[in-house]
Scaffold this active site. Structure first.
Site, mmCIF file in Angstrom:
data_model
loop_
_atom_site.group_PDB
_atom_site.id
_atom_site.type_symbol
_atom_site.label_atom_id
_atom_site.label_comp_id
_atom_site.label_asym_id
_atom_site.label_seq_id
_atom_site.Cartn_x
_atom_site.Cartn_y
_atom_site.Cartn_z
ATOM 1 N N GLU A 1 -33.733 -4.844 0.523
ATOM 2 C CA GLU A 1 -33.598 -4.871 1.985
ATOM 3 C C GLU A 1 -34.551 -3.864 2.627
ATOM 4 O OE1 GLU A 1 -29.334 -4.506 2.047
ATOM 5 O OE2 GLU A 1 -29.197 -6.542 1.262
ATOM 6 N N HIS B 1 -34.482 -0.606 -2.576
ATOM 7 C CA HIS B 1 -33.627 -1.787 -2.444
ATOM 8 C C HIS B 1 -34.433 -2.878 -1.731
ATOM 9 C CE1 HIS B 1 -30.429 -4.456 -1.160
ATOM 10 N NE2 HIS B 1 -29.660 -3.883 -2.074
ATOM 11 N N SER C 1 -24.614 -10.368 -6.216
ATOM 12 C CA SER C 1 -23.395 -11.188 -6.236
ATOM 13 C C SER C 1 -22.510 -10.932 -7.452
ATOM 14 C CB SER C 1 -23.748 -12.677 -6.128
ATOM 15 O OG SER C 1 -24.333 -12.942 -4.877
ATOM 16 N N GLU D 1 -32.364 -6.610 -9.429
ATOM 17 C CA GLU D 1 -31.636 -7.350 -8.402
ATOM 18 C C GLU D 1 -32.509 -8.495 -7.894
ATOM 19 O OE1 GLU D 1 -28.392 -4.836 -6.497
ATOM 20 O OE2 GLU D 1 -30.196 -4.482 -5.332
ATOM 21 N N LYS E 1 -24.102 -0.364 1.851
ATOM 22 C CA LYS E 1 -25.107 -0.718 2.867
ATOM 23 C C LYS E 1 -24.694 -0.111 4.231
ATOM 24 C CE LYS E 1 -25.949 -4.913 0.299
ATOM 25 N NZ LYS E 1 -26.721 -6.129 0.246
ATOM 26 N N GLY F 1 -26.058 -11.037 -1.999
ATOM 27 C CA GLY F 1 -25.238 -11.479 -0.866
ATOM 28 C C GLY F 1 -25.123 -12.988 -0.721
ATOM 29 N N ASN G 1 -22.776 -0.291 -3.482
ATOM 30 C CA ASN G 1 -23.683 -0.054 -2.367
ATOM 31 C C ASN G 1 -23.029 -0.592 -1.096
ATOM 32 O OD1 ASN G 1 -25.776 0.033 -0.523
ATOM 33 N ND2 ASN G 1 -27.000 -1.561 -1.522
HETATM 34 C C1 PEP Z 1 -26.949 -5.163 -3.292
HETATM 35 O O1 PEP Z 1 -27.192 -5.210 -2.103
HETATM 36 O O2 PEP Z 1 -27.406 -4.247 -3.981
HETATM 37 C C2 PEP Z 1 -26.111 -6.195 -3.861
HETATM 38 C C3 PEP Z 1 -26.124 -6.347 -5.147
HETATM 39 O O3 PEP Z 1 -25.362 -6.958 -2.972
HETATM 40 P P1 PEP Z 1 -24.274 -8.088 -3.332
HETATM 41 O O4 PEP Z 1 -23.454 -7.592 -4.490
HETATM 42 O O5 PEP Z 1 -23.471 -8.243 -2.085
HETATM 43 O O6 PEP Z 1 -25.035 -9.315 -3.711
#
Ligand code: PEP
Length: 253
Positions: free
Chosen positions: A99, A97, A213, A167, A13, A173, A11
């Site tokens: 976000e 997601h 992460s 998630e 973003k 992040g 992703n």
């Molecule tokens: C995400 O935004 O879906 C995600 C998993 O981000 P990150 O791997 O940077 O934690």
């Protein structure tokens, strides 16, 4: 037990200009020796989909998008429909997601409508669920995830058109990840809940990704957790070398 073909999806973003397609081409080069039995997807910003499709000709890397409008077309300035994303080269859309749930106030009902739109356009919906740090500390993880699943997963979802991404919001992040036991508990719970929602047979085949992460250093241990059928990768998907290093965990499996 059913064997589930894993999916590793990146992703991007709101990162990426035309010049960033060089990373995609570098990934394509590295994957000239494919990762057997694994689906690989990159979800760049919608602006790059058409160019990415062109660049990825002859490769098995699939393309996904990061969001869509529930309707196919209309007077919705700035929005993009699932049909348009399909037309640009996407085969999947990430919906719900955290976000978008947090920063755009998206409700489970809206996420459900977006997942249905994705199906209507013939695409796979990657439906994200996950608890905040406060919810985990309060012992509400499974309750929150259960509510999100019941609200966001369309009744007619099938393993062929739906992927769930667990998630934990606090892991996105941040460099933090849950323990293997915590991931195992959440993923087993999700599969069980899906059984109630869409029937045991589909639930047994549906892919449940872990996201938050994921890095080259922890990809192998996360993949080893029961009911983890791949990864949704944010930051580490932006560099071909890091994303490829994560994929190596799947080659060794
Ligand atoms: C995400 O935004 O879906 C995600 C998993 O981000 P990150 O791997 O940077 O934690």
């Amino acid at each position: 037990m059913t064997t589930i073909r894993p999916l590793v999806a990146g992703n991007w973003k709101m990162h990426g200009l035309s010049v960033s397609l060089a990373e995609l081409l570098a990934l394509k080069d590295r994957l000239a020796a494919p990762v057997p039995g694994t689906d690989i997807m990159v979800c760049p910003p919608a602006t790059l989909l058409a160019q990415a499709r062109y660049g990825l000709r002859g490769s098995d890397i699939k393309l996904g998008a990061q969001d869509c409008h529930p309707l196919a077309e209309g007077a919705y300035t700035g929005d993009i429909s699932a049909e348009m994303l399909a037309d640009a080269g996407a085969s999947a859309v990430i919906v719900g997601h955290s976000e978008r749930r947090t920063l755009h106030g998206e409700t489970d009902a809206l996420v459900n409508a977006k997942a249905r739109a994705t199906h209507r356009a013939g695409l796979t919906a990657i439906i994200c669920v996950g608890e905040t740090e406060e919810e985990r500390r309060g012992g509400a993880t499974l309750e929150v995830v259960g509510n999100q699943l019941r609200g966001s997963v369309p009744e007619d979802a099938q393993a062929s058109n739906t992927v769930i991404a667990y998630e934990p919001v606090w892991a996105i992040g941040t460099g933090l990840t849950p323990t293997q036991d915590d991931v195992a508990e959440a993923h087993a719970f999700i599969r069980n809940e899906l059984g109630r929602l869409i029937g045991e047979a589909e639930a047994a085949r549906i892919r449940i990704l872990y996201g938050g992460s994921v890095k080259p250093a922890n990809a192998t241990e996360l993949l080893a957790v029961p009911h983890v059928n791949g990864a949704l990768v944010g930051g580490a998907s932006l560099k071909a070398s890091d994303f490829y290093a994560i994929l190596l965990a799947y080659r060794r499996r």
